[in-house]
Scaffold this motif. Sequence first.
Motif, short mmCIF file in Angstrom:
data_model
loop_
_atom_site.label_atom_id
_atom_site.label_comp_id
_atom_site.label_asym_id
_atom_site.label_seq_id
_atom_site.Cartn_x
_atom_site.Cartn_y
_atom_site.Cartn_z
N ARG A 81 -17.96 -121.75 -52.13
CA ARG A 81 -18.69 -121.49 -50.89
C ARG A 81 -18.48 -120.05 -50.40
NH1 ARG A 81 -17.90 -125.54 -45.93
NH2 ARG A 81 -18.89 -126.88 -47.51
N ASP A 82 -17.23 -119.56 -50.38
CA ASP A 82 -16.99 -118.21 -49.90
C ASP A 82 -17.63 -117.18 -50.82
OD1 ASP A 82 -15.24 -118.81 -51.96
OD2 ASP A 82 -13.62 -117.55 -51.19
N GLN A 83 -17.76 -117.52 -52.09
CA GLN A 83 -18.41 -116.60 -53.02
C GLN A 83 -19.92 -116.55 -52.79
OE1 GLN A 83 -16.98 -118.36 -56.66
NE2 GLN A 83 -15.14 -117.06 -56.71
N TRP A 84 -20.50 -117.67 -52.39
CA TRP A 84 -21.92 -117.66 -52.03
C TRP A 84 -22.17 -116.76 -50.82
CZ3 TRP A 84 -25.79 -118.96 -54.97
CH2 TRP A 84 -25.64 -119.95 -55.94
N LEU B 190 -23.82 -109.14 -50.16
CA LEU B 190 -24.11 -108.07 -51.10
C LEU B 190 -25.61 -107.95 -51.35
CD1 LEU B 190 -21.25 -108.66 -53.70
CD2 LEU B 190 -21.40 -106.81 -52.02
N ALA B 191 -26.29 -109.09 -51.42
CA ALA B 191 -27.73 -109.06 -51.69
C ALA B 191 -28.51 -108.41 -50.55
CB ALA B 191 -28.23 -110.49 -51.92
N ILE B 192 -28.18 -108.80 -49.33
CA ILE B 192 -28.97 -108.34 -48.18
C ILE B 192 -28.60 -106.92 -47.77
CG2 ILE B 192 -29.52 -108.77 -45.76
CD1 ILE B 192 -29.04 -111.77 -46.36
N LEU C 68 -35.83 -105.89 -59.45
CA LEU C 68 -36.46 -106.94 -60.27
C LEU C 68 -36.06 -106.81 -61.73
CD1 LEU C 68 -40.06 -107.07 -58.73
CD2 LEU C 68 -38.34 -108.90 -58.68
N VAL C 69 -36.06 -105.59 -62.25
CA VAL C 69 -35.66 -105.37 -63.64
C VAL C 69 -34.18 -105.72 -63.81
CG1 VAL C 69 -35.35 -103.65 -65.45
CG2 VAL C 69 -37.41 -103.60 -64.04
N GLY C 70 -33.35 -105.32 -62.84
CA GLY C 70 -31.93 -105.65 -62.90
C GLY C 70 -31.69 -107.15 -62.88
N THR C 71 -32.48 -107.86 -62.08
CA THR C 71 -32.37 -109.32 -62.02
C THR C 71 -32.63 -109.94 -63.39
OG1 THR C 71 -33.09 -109.36 -59.71
CG2 THR C 71 -33.28 -111.41 -60.95
N ALA C 72 -33.69 -109.49 -64.05
CA ALA C 72 -34.03 -110.03 -65.37
C ALA C 72 -32.91 -109.76 -66.37
CB ALA C 72 -35.34 -109.42 -65.85
N MET C 73 -32.35 -108.55 -66.33
CA MET C 73 -31.27 -108.19 -67.26
C MET C 73 -30.03 -109.05 -67.02
SD MET C 73 -31.50 -104.04 -67.37
CE MET C 73 -32.85 -103.19 -68.19
N PHE C 74 -29.64 -109.19 -65.76
CA PHE C 74 -28.46 -110.00 -65.45
C PHE C 74 -28.69 -111.46 -65.81
CE2 PHE C 74 -26.90 -106.59 -62.49
CZ PHE C 74 -25.63 -106.46 -63.06
N ARG D 141 -27.46 -112.45 -56.96
CA ARG D 141 -27.45 -111.38 -55.94
C ARG D 141 -28.74 -110.56 -56.00
NH1 ARG D 141 -23.53 -106.00 -56.37
NH2 ARG D 141 -24.75 -104.68 -54.96
N TYR D 142 -29.10 -110.09 -57.18
CA TYR D 142 -30.27 -109.22 -57.28
C TYR D 142 -31.57 -109.98 -57.12
CZ TYR D 142 -27.38 -105.23 -58.39
OH TYR D 142 -26.47 -104.20 -58.30
N ALA D 143 -31.61 -111.25 -57.53
CA ALA D 143 -32.80 -112.06 -57.29
C ALA D 143 -33.03 -112.25 -55.79
CB ALA D 143 -32.67 -113.41 -57.98
N ALA D 144 -31.93 -112.53 -55.07
CA ALA D 144 -32.04 -112.68 -53.62
C ALA D 144 -32.44 -111.36 -52.96
CB ALA D 144 -30.71 -113.18 -53.05
N ALA D 145 -31.87 -110.25 -53.45
CA ALA D 145 -32.21 -108.95 -52.89
C ALA D 145 -33.68 -108.62 -53.11
CB ALA D 145 -31.32 -107.87 -53.51
N ALA D 146 -34.19 -108.96 -54.30
CA ALA D 146 -35.61 -108.71 -54.57
C ALA D 146 -36.49 -109.50 -53.61
CB ALA D 146 -35.93 -109.08 -56.02
N ALA D 147 -36.13 -110.76 -53.37
CA ALA D 147 -36.90 -111.58 -52.43
C ALA D 147 -36.87 -110.99 -51.03
CB ALA D 147 -36.36 -113.01 -52.43
#
Length: 325
Positions: free
Chosen positions: A218-221, A227-229, A194-200, A50-56
């Motif tokens: 699939r529904d979880q993706w 949540l990310a966007i 970005l920091v949160g992504t690394a920690m998770f 989630r957070y990696a996608a949000a960072a992107a």
Amino acid sequence: MHREPHRSAPAGTHPAYYVPGAVGMALVGGSVAVSHVLVDAPLMTAQAIRYAAAAAVLILCARILGRAVPMPRRRDWPLLVLLAGSGLVLFNVALVRGAEHAEPAAIAVAVASVPVVLGLLGPLLESSSPSRRLLAAAATVTAGSVLVQGFGRTDAYGVGWAAVALACEAAFTLLAVPLLPRLGAWGVSVHSVLVGTAMFAVLALLTEGPTAAARIQRDQWVAIAYLAILVTAVAFVLWYATVARVGAASAGLLTGVAPVAAAGVGIVVTGDVPGAGVWVGVAVVAAGLALGLGRRRTTAPAQRDPQMRTGVGGPTPASTAASDG
């Protein structure tokens, strides 16, 4: 860069500057039903994705929109690490562990107290004094939020985790206050995510293994993408923009929008109409917001808003006198 002499009171602040924070809190509140889809997913792995996608998304949008994302200085990193570690990572852990000892409403009631905490501590970080009017409004919003969410059963461990969740929720805003003047809403959002992504990611590898993502359905993706966007990338920028413009204490009142939005989404999803207590709670939240945000002096205060650079939400200072993560 000028500071307002009494930052806890949003005197002279244009009403439009509260809109981004309110929208951000509505997105957070509306995510309750979506988050439920992830109950059986590997938690740390799902959050890392989630957070990696949000960072992107944040980095791409900043580039497209031409928004500045300053690099943190050395002294900024400890605050960013604390912000991500508490407001993102530990907060999610507290919700999960707290749910093992308390009903969700019990945790939500504790988190609903965040307007009072921000009303007390936010002005101190902004070199001003707490406003009695804002504190009264914060208490009113908290009371209304409790009515909307209801009470739940818990034990001593549940109370402890609820307190941790409250502290983490407040830290998400308070730790950003010293960072916003230089990094702005986009900078704080991008770097904390970005920091949160690394920690998770580290926690996911240690607790769930490198193949945990294969267990995500699939529904979880779809839920992770939502949540990310919306709840991370969009809501973070909107929230921090509002905190930068109106101060932590005033922005904190807008957290009352989240439980109201959650109740509204519940009606749409389930078709069940809430009882009278929920509607009374909505009215009390509205009264608290009116008390805290409705009275302004006509004289515009000196500007200190770092979002004048970023232009997130609302008019520019040239067109008016003057959202929160």
